[in-house]
Design a protein around this motif. Structure first.
Motif, short mmCIF file in Angstrom:
data_model
loop_
_atom_site.label_atom_id
_atom_site.label_comp_id
_atom_site.label_asym_id
_atom_site.label_seq_id
_atom_site.Cartn_x
_atom_site.Cartn_y
_atom_site.Cartn_z
N UNK A 123 0.81 -1.21 0.00
CA UNK A 123 0.00 0.00 0.00
C UNK A 123 0.84 1.26 0.00
N UNK A 124 0.24 2.37 -0.41
CA UNK A 124 0.93 3.66 -0.44
C UNK A 124 -0.08 4.74 -0.07
N UNK A 125 0.25 5.54 0.96
CA UNK A 125 -0.67 6.59 1.41
C UNK A 125 -0.25 7.95 0.87
N UNK A 126 -1.21 8.68 0.33
CA UNK A 126 -0.99 10.02 -0.18
C UNK A 126 -1.94 10.97 0.55
N UNK A 127 -1.43 12.09 1.04
CA UNK A 127 -2.28 13.08 1.70
C UNK A 127 -2.76 14.10 0.67
N UNK A 128 -4.05 14.43 0.74
CA UNK A 128 -4.56 15.50 -0.13
C UNK A 128 -5.04 16.72 0.67
N UNK A 129 -4.57 16.82 1.90
CA UNK A 129 -4.91 17.98 2.71
C UNK A 129 -3.93 19.13 2.51
N UNK A 130 -3.71 19.50 1.24
CA UNK A 130 -2.74 20.56 0.93
C UNK A 130 -3.33 21.51 -0.11
N UNK A 131 -2.54 22.50 -0.50
CA UNK A 131 -2.93 23.46 -1.53
C UNK A 131 -3.28 22.72 -2.83
N UNK A 132 -4.34 23.15 -3.50
CA UNK A 132 -4.82 22.43 -4.68
C UNK A 132 -3.81 22.45 -5.83
N UNK A 133 -3.11 23.56 -6.02
CA UNK A 133 -2.12 23.62 -7.10
C UNK A 133 -0.98 22.65 -6.85
N UNK A 134 -0.49 22.61 -5.61
CA UNK A 134 0.57 21.67 -5.27
C UNK A 134 0.09 20.23 -5.40
N UNK A 135 -1.15 20.00 -4.98
CA UNK A 135 -1.72 18.65 -5.06
C UNK A 135 -1.78 18.19 -6.51
N UNK A 136 -2.31 19.05 -7.37
CA UNK A 136 -2.42 18.68 -8.77
C UNK A 136 -1.07 18.41 -9.39
N UNK A 137 -0.10 19.26 -9.10
CA UNK A 137 1.24 19.08 -9.66
C UNK A 137 1.86 17.76 -9.19
N UNK A 138 1.74 17.50 -7.89
CA UNK A 138 2.34 16.28 -7.34
C UNK A 138 1.69 15.02 -7.87
N UNK A 139 0.36 15.01 -7.96
CA UNK A 139 -0.33 13.79 -8.41
C UNK A 139 -0.11 13.54 -9.90
N UNK A 140 0.04 14.57 -10.68
CA UNK A 140 0.35 14.36 -12.10
C UNK A 140 1.73 13.75 -12.26
N UNK A 141 2.68 14.23 -11.47
CA UNK A 141 4.02 13.63 -11.51
C UNK A 141 3.97 12.17 -11.05
N UNK A 142 3.25 11.93 -9.99
CA UNK A 142 3.14 10.57 -9.47
C UNK A 142 2.50 9.64 -10.49
N UNK A 143 1.41 10.09 -11.11
CA UNK A 143 0.73 9.26 -12.10
C UNK A 143 1.64 8.94 -13.28
N UNK A 144 2.35 9.94 -13.76
CA UNK A 144 3.26 9.71 -14.89
C UNK A 144 4.35 8.72 -14.52
N UNK A 145 4.90 8.85 -13.32
CA UNK A 145 5.97 7.96 -12.89
C UNK A 145 5.49 6.53 -12.75
N UNK A 146 4.34 6.32 -12.14
CA UNK A 146 3.83 4.96 -11.96
C UNK A 146 3.41 4.34 -13.29
#
Length: 348
Positions: free
Chosen positions: A321-344
């Motif tokens: 399993x892998x836990x990701x927090x989304x309790x952050x700024x929306x712009x940072x969240x979007x940037x981070x999750x797009x990078x994560x999705x591309x990497x995986x």
């Protein structure tokens, strides 16, 4: 709450209080009464320095050396640690095969003559799962039938995302009142993690034991107590509602991005502040049957290659399993999750 804290400081209210709080217990009893649809009194509430102290109080007051406590896996890391410190033994009950909801027959199969309690955490950290009414009722009945305590951690109760609804276990099963401890805090619902203010509700004799214990560990911060009392009396929910809207928007954004994952199922994120990813398919692709690959490897790769910080499920008893927090700024969240999705999606 800031106004209440400032007023307490300006009023020089900086002395010791009762070991388990005093000023806010009555107001908290009203809060718990509303949430459980049962009357509670101030002497059934202990104010604590956050939910962690409440959980440790529960372990130290309930568990004797040799006692066992059932903990569904994946679990928040504090749960087994507190049981071990109290001299007990955590018994892990797998829930990954049932969508991260513990099945009552699996819990029943894990019970022995030494079992003392069951930990129930909903909305769940780390998985974000919200237990439904039938699950809660079944767990409560099992506890009654087998004479077990229920440690009910609802710290993320303010964040249950429709169509899912958070229920206090005692609103579903009031007959379990005499064997249930409710643990909650304001760290999440009011974004006050550093203020360290929480509470535990339970039978009067248990709260008396908590008072005897907490006498030797210190009363909760007096300014935080008075700030909480101010908030509870004001009835102003504007900040809480705004925070809930932000979390809901973050969840919607995150699920949209994570839906593009190819080898990893999109999480449900029913409640709380976390996306929880099931990496089993990724693990099979990377390691075949060798078994030498786990979520630690993914977390390290995401940090190194994508600049994204995640938490490996190995911390929660789940190497897939892998836990990701989304309790952050929306712009940072979007940037981070797009990078994560591309990497995986490019994993090999």
């Amino acid at each position: 709450m800031r106004e209440g804290a400032i007023a307490a400081i300006n009023g020089n209210l900086n002395r010791y209080t009762d070991p388990i709080g005093c000023w806010s217990c009555g107001a908290l009893a009203c809060k718990v009464s509303t949430e459980t649809a049962q009357p509670w009194s101030a002497d059934e509430i202990a104010v604590t320095s956050g939910a962690k102290q409440a959980l440790f109080n529960a372990a130290l007051a309930l568990v004797n050396p040799g006692d066992e406590v059932l903990i569904p896996t994946p679990y928040w890391t504090t749960f087994p640690t507190q049981i071990i410190i109290a001299g007990g033994t955590p018994i892990f009950v797998e829930s990954r095969h049932s969508n991260y909801v513990p099945r009552p027959p699996d819990l029943a199969a894990a019970i022995t003559s030494r079992t003392k309690a069951i930990v129930v955490n909903t909305p769940n950290n780390p998985t974000g799962t919200v237990y439904d009414r039938d699950t809660l009722a079944s767990i409560a009945q099992l506890a009654r039938d087998r004479n077990l305590w229920i440690i009910f951690d609802e710290c993320y109760g303010a964040f249950a995302h429709p169509p899912h609804t958070h229920h206090s276990i005692l609103s579903v099963a009031p007959q379990a009142r005499d064997r249930t401890l409710i643990v909650n805090s304001f760290s999440k619902s009011l974004a006050l993690t550093g203020w360290r203010i929480g509470y535990i509700a339970g039978p009067k004799n248990f709260i008396s034991a908590v008072k005897a214990l907490q006498t030797h560990t210190s009363n909760p911060n007096v300014i935080a107590q008075l700030a909480l009392l101010y908030h509870l009396k004001s009835g102003d929910s504007a900040f809480e509602l705004g925070l809930q809207r932000h979390i809901s928007d973050a969840r919607t954004l995150g699920l949209s991005i994570l839906s593009k994952l190819k080898l990893v199922p999109s999480p449900t994120a029913q409640g709380g502040l976390f996306f929880y990813l099931d990496l089993c398919a990724l693990q099979r692709r990377a390691a075949g049957d060798s078994g030498d690959f786990n979520a630690d490897d993914v977390a390290k790769a995401l940090l190194t290659n994508a600049g994204v910080a995640t938490l490996s499920g190995t911390a929660f008893g789940d190497p897939t399993g892998l836990r990701l927090s989304y309790g952050i700024d929306l712009k940072l969240l979007g940037r981070g999750l797009r990078r994560l999705t591309a990497t995986l999606n490019e994993w090999n």
